[in-house]
Design a protein around this motif. Structure first.
Motif, PDB file in Angstrom:
ATOM      1  N   GLU A 499       0.830  -1.210   0.000  1.00 18.93           N
ATOM      2  CA  GLU A 499       0.000   0.000   0.000  1.00 18.93           C
ATOM      3  C   GLU A 499       0.863   1.258   0.000  1.00 18.93           C
ATOM      4  O   GLU A 499       0.588   2.214  -0.737  1.00 18.93           O
ATOM      5  CB  GLU A 499      -0.922   0.004   1.221  1.00 18.93           C
ATOM      6  N   MET A 500       1.921   1.271   0.809  1.00 23.84           N
ATOM      7  CA  MET A 500       2.799   2.445   0.854  1.00 23.84           C
ATOM      8  C   MET A 500       3.485   2.667  -0.479  1.00 23.84           C
ATOM      9  O   MET A 500       3.541   3.784  -1.004  1.00 23.84           O
ATOM     10  CB  MET A 500       3.829   2.262   1.973  1.00 23.84           C
ATOM     11  N   ASN A 501       3.995   1.605  -1.082  1.00 24.35           N
ATOM     12  CA  ASN A 501       4.690   1.748  -2.363  1.00 24.35           C
ATOM     13  C   ASN A 501       3.739   2.088  -3.502  1.00 24.35           C
ATOM     14  O   ASN A 501       4.140   2.726  -4.479  1.00 24.35           O
ATOM     15  CB  ASN A 501       5.449   0.456  -2.695  1.00 24.35           C
ATOM     16  N   THR A 502       2.495   1.660  -3.403  1.00 22.91           N
ATOM     17  CA  THR A 502       1.516   1.943  -4.455  1.00 22.91           C
ATOM     18  C   THR A 502       0.999   3.379  -4.355  1.00 22.91           C
ATOM     19  O   THR A 502       0.932   4.100  -5.364  1.00 22.91           O
ATOM     20  CB  THR A 502       0.334   0.955  -4.360  1.00 22.91           C
ATOM     21  N   LYS A 503       0.664   3.805  -3.156  1.00 19.26           N
ATOM     22  CA  LYS A 503       0.123   5.157  -2.970  1.00 19.26           C
ATOM     23  C   LYS A 503       1.205   6.224  -3.081  1.00 19.26           C
ATOM     24  O   LYS A 503       0.942   7.342  -3.566  1.00 19.26           O
ATOM     25  CB  LYS A 503      -0.558   5.266  -1.605  1.00 19.26           C
ATOM     26  N   TYR A 504       2.399   5.901  -2.630  1.00 18.43           N
ATOM     27  CA  TYR A 504       3.492   6.880  -2.600  1.00 18.43           C
ATOM     28  C   TYR A 504       4.708   6.249  -3.279  1.00 18.43           C
ATOM     29  O   TYR A 504       5.659   5.808  -2.616  1.00 18.43           O
ATOM     30  CB  TYR A 504       3.802   7.282  -1.163  1.00 18.43           C
ATOM     31  N   PRO A 505       4.696   6.191  -4.602  1.00 15.61           N
ATOM     32  CA  PRO A 505       5.715   5.440  -5.359  1.00 15.61           C
ATOM     33  C   PRO A 505       7.135   5.972  -5.228  1.00 15.61           C
ATOM     34  O   PRO A 505       8.082   5.255  -5.551  1.00 15.61           O
ATOM     35  CB  PRO A 505       5.211   5.536  -6.804  1.00 15.61           C
ATOM     36  N   LYS A 506       7.309   7.192  -4.760  1.00 21.55           N
ATOM     37  CA  LYS A 506       8.662   7.731  -4.604  1.00 21.55           C
ATOM     38  C   LYS A 506       9.285   7.348  -3.263  1.00 21.55           C
ATOM     39  O   LYS A 506      10.443   7.662  -3.009  1.00 21.55           O
ATOM     40  CB  LYS A 506       8.640   9.252  -4.755  1.00 21.55           C
ATOM     41  N   THR A 507       8.512   6.679  -2.401  1.00 21.52           N
ATOM     42  CA  THR A 507       9.052   6.233  -1.124  1.00 21.52           C
ATOM     43  C   THR A 507       9.764   4.895  -1.289  1.00 21.52           C
ATOM     44  O   THR A 507       9.600   4.204  -2.300  1.00 21.52           O
ATOM     45  CB  THR A 507       7.932   6.079  -0.074  1.00 21.52           C
ATOM     46  N   ILE A 508      10.552   4.538  -0.292  1.00 25.76           N
ATOM     47  CA  ILE A 508      11.262   3.254  -0.274  1.00 25.76           C
ATOM     48  C   ILE A 508      10.689   2.428   0.870  1.00 25.76           C
ATOM     49  O   ILE A 508      10.767   2.835   2.036  1.00 25.76           O
ATOM     50  CB  ILE A 508      12.774   3.465  -0.079  1.00 25.76           C
ATOM     51  N   SER A 509      10.098   1.280   0.537  1.00 23.55           N
ATOM     52  CA  SER A 509       9.431   0.455   1.542  1.00 23.55           C
ATOM     53  C   SER A 509       9.879  -0.997   1.425  1.00 23.55           C
ATOM     54  O   SER A 509      10.061  -1.506   0.321  1.00 23.55           O
ATOM     55  CB  SER A 509       7.903   0.540   1.377  1.00 23.55           C
ATOM     56  N   GLY A 510      10.035  -1.655   2.577  1.00 23.76           N
ATOM     57  CA  GLY A 510      10.535  -3.028   2.581  1.00 23.76           C
ATOM     58  C   GLY A 510       9.737  -3.951   3.460  1.00 23.76           C
ATOM     59  O   GLY A 510       8.915  -3.530   4.283  1.00 23.76           O
ATOM     60  N   TYR A 511      10.001  -5.219   3.271  1.00 23.19           N
ATOM     61  CA  TYR A 511       9.277  -6.290   3.949  1.00 23.19           C
ATOM     62  C   TYR A 511      10.132  -6.813   5.088  1.00 23.19           C
ATOM     63  O   TYR A 511      11.305  -7.162   4.890  1.00 23.19           O
ATOM     64  CB  TYR A 511       8.983  -7.393   2.944  1.00 23.19           C
TER      65      TYR A 511
END
Length: 609
Positions: A499-511
């Protein structure tokens, strides 16, 4: 007959144990492991999974395919381990009476004792052999699965309490005590042909009844285990900063030099010990045990086994005779020795792109204050860490609060939860940890403190009572301070990362991964909407790291709280150390950078891939 004085008999018996364990390892590597893996992956594919992480594992094991596969694997693994143990017990029992039994006869006699695994006894035996014994780490484990440690996210959480160190000591102390209380379980199953749970209980009774002789066994057992198993691992840990005893650790530190020779001798001693340690320890237990049943094996059962083996040998035919010939045995042993050597050498030279310079992430800030508090985050700043990792939960009025647990019991000794109180109410609560006092900060307050000083690694956590969207609320606060794209985001829930990467594609998110099963295929990993992974320290093997790196994903390891482990993980290819002690991590990274000559990609290059 005094077997201590019969050196020739002891040497022949030891040779039998070595040969038997070599064959066992070959069969496990070439037959049992591929077979159990095949069963598991067939179940995995029929349920639509290719690899499992975190809660997906629970979903998978609730399916009929997974349950059936688990039952098959439990049966196969249990019978294989039981045969392995029972042959050693029978050889040792005959040696005790001054006789040398051939391996062929020992295997035949062992096959007559399988009635001990009937019914629910099989399940109990499986958990004892493949969970309890490996966790105990006391050397009495099957070659099929010899070592397992309690994950750091469990022991690490305990240390967050003032009594955590004592709790860990008591847990491992209890495991060791139980290990010695249950130490006669396997010999009793084989020699008395009792089912698991009966042998389990009778072992405790036998230890209590024979305290004097049993204490001698415990002392001798401890000395052998310390010298052959614990000491080599401790040498590698202290001197090579390696959590594993392997040639890779020697090569990375000394390359081809004189110290390499000395450590290689220790390595050789350790690996020889791995083959003979378990049978020697189990044999010692048998030597200190007096069975109630003097007739070890029922002769009628042995004749029945003879008939079945003769029929099996006839059906195998020429191929079976070749396989069991001396040349066949030599070939199998060569495979066992050469394949691991090739694999070890390959791991030394294989690699993947160094995506970016290693970073240090202060876990929940640092230990300079109560976890996640402003003081703890200031500690990460003072230590020179690149990131301060914080946990976010929403308050009752939807404000992002920096705290790990929804329950306030652990840190505030209050029977209330974060989701029940407003941000204002939460801000008035005093948190206590390790003699320190702190307060629950809002994400707003943390953003004000950290801007221009340190970046944030924000872990998104749901308590299940959110009235607002967690991702949006967090993003709004950070966006207001210009920190949204400077921060990184992570979660144990893949849905939140996606959700974070889809809504805010310029952010860096990991699992954030605490457990995984299946084959790590870089092609499959690339289909996930993630930019990096957090993995538990016990999962950080060279192979695991390289598969993620080939998928162009940096790997950060949590929670690394030992100085010795930090350098080893950096050598393995870890690109981020998540630690409660960021000052140690900074020191380890600085030393690593000085002593190695790594070339790193530009950020836009590896992120584009």
């Amino acid at each position: 007959m005094d077997i201590r004085g019969n050196r020739q008999l002891l040497l022949k018996w030891t040779g039998q144990l070595v040969l038997f364990m070599l064959v066992v390892n070959v069969l496990h590597r070439l037959i049992l492991q591929p077979l159990t893996n095949f069963i598991f992956f067939m179940a995995l594919q029929t349920t639509g999974y290719q690899v499992l992480f975190n809660t997906d594992m629970l979903s998978f094991f609730s399916t009929p395919q997974a349950i059936l596969a688990a039952l098959l694997i439990i049966g196969i693994a249990s019978y294989a381990a039981y045969l392995e143990f029972s042959v050693i017990v029978i050889l040792s029992q005959y040696l005790k009476s001054g006789k040398l039994l051939s391996l062929k006869d020992a295997i035949k006699k062992a096959l007559t004792t399988f009635s001990s695994l009937r019914g629910i006894s099989l399940v109990g035996y499986f958990f004892y052999v493949f969970i309890f014994l490996p966790v105990s780490g006391m050397g009495l484990s099957s070659a099929l699965f010899s070592r397992f440690q309690i994950p750091n996210f469990i022991t690490g959480e305990l240390t967050k309490h003032s009594w955590g160190g004592l709790a860990n000591f008591l847990i491992y102390g209890l495991i060791t005590l139980l290990f010695f209380l249950f130490i006669y379980t396997i010999p009793m199953m084989v020699l008395e042909q009792w089912r698991f749970f009966k042998a389990f209980k009778r072992s405790i009774y036998y230890v209590w009844k024979n305290k004097q002789s049993v204490f001698k066994l415990f002392a001798l057992y401890g000395v052998v285990w310390l010298v052959a198993d614990w000491l080599p691992r401790e040498v590698f840990l202290r001197m090579l900063h390696s959590t594993a005893v392997n040639f890779e650790a020697i090569y990375q530190t000394y390359r081809l030099s004189m110290p390499t020779l000395g450590f290689s001798v220790i390595l050789l001693f350790y690996y020889i010990g791995k083959f003979v340690l378990m049978p020697i320890l189990l044999s010692m237990v048998v030597m200190f045990y007096s069975p109630e049943n003097n007739q070890v094996i029922d002769l009628e059962k042995e004749q029945a086994v003879d008939n079945k083996l003769a029929a099996a040998q006839k059906s195998i035919g020429v191929f079976g005779k070749k396989l069991t010939s001396k040349k066949g045995v030599v070939l199998l042993l060569a495979v066992l020795i050469i394949v691991p050597m090739i694999g070890s050498f390959y791991r030394m030279i294989e690699g993947a792109e160094d995506l970016h310079e290693p970073i240090v992430i202060g876990h929940r800030g640092s230990v300079a204050g109560v976890e996640n508090s402003l003081a703890a985050i200031q500690g990460a700043i003072d230590a020179g860490a690149e990131y301060a990792e914080i946990d976010i939960l929403l308050s009752a009025d939807g404000i992002p609060m920096v705290i790990h647990d929804d329950s306030l019991k652990r840190l505030a000794d209050i029977d209330q939860s974060v989701h029940e109180l407003t941000a204002e109410e939460l801000g008035k609560i005093a948190l206590k940890q390790n003699g320190m006092v702190g307060e629950i900060a809002t994400l707003e307050e943390v953003a004000q403190l950290t801007k221009g000083k340190i970046n944030l690694a924000v872990e998104l956590k749901r308590h299940g009572h959110e009235k607002e969207n967690l991702v949006d609320e967090v993003a709004d606060v950070l966006k207001e301070h210009g920190l949204l794209e400077e921060s990184i985001f992570l979660s144990l829930e893949y849905r939140l990362v996606d959700e974070m990467n889809t809504k805010y594609p310029k952010t860096i998110s990991g699992y954030c991964i605490f457990g995984g099963m299946g084959v790590l295929d870089p092609g499959v990993i690339r289909t996930m909407n993630i930019d990096f992974v957090f993995i538990e320290e016990w999962m950080a093997t060279r192979e695991y790291l390289m598969e993620f790196r080939r998928a162009w994903l940096p790997v950060y390891v949590w929670t690394v709280n030992q100085k010795e482990s930090m350098r080893q993980l950096l050598d393995l290819g870890v690109l981020g150390l998540v630690t409660d002690y960021p000052e140690w991590g900074t020191e380890a990274v600085n030393e690593f950078q000085k002593e190695t000559n790594r070339v790193y990609l530009e950020e836009e290059d590896w992120q584009r891939n």
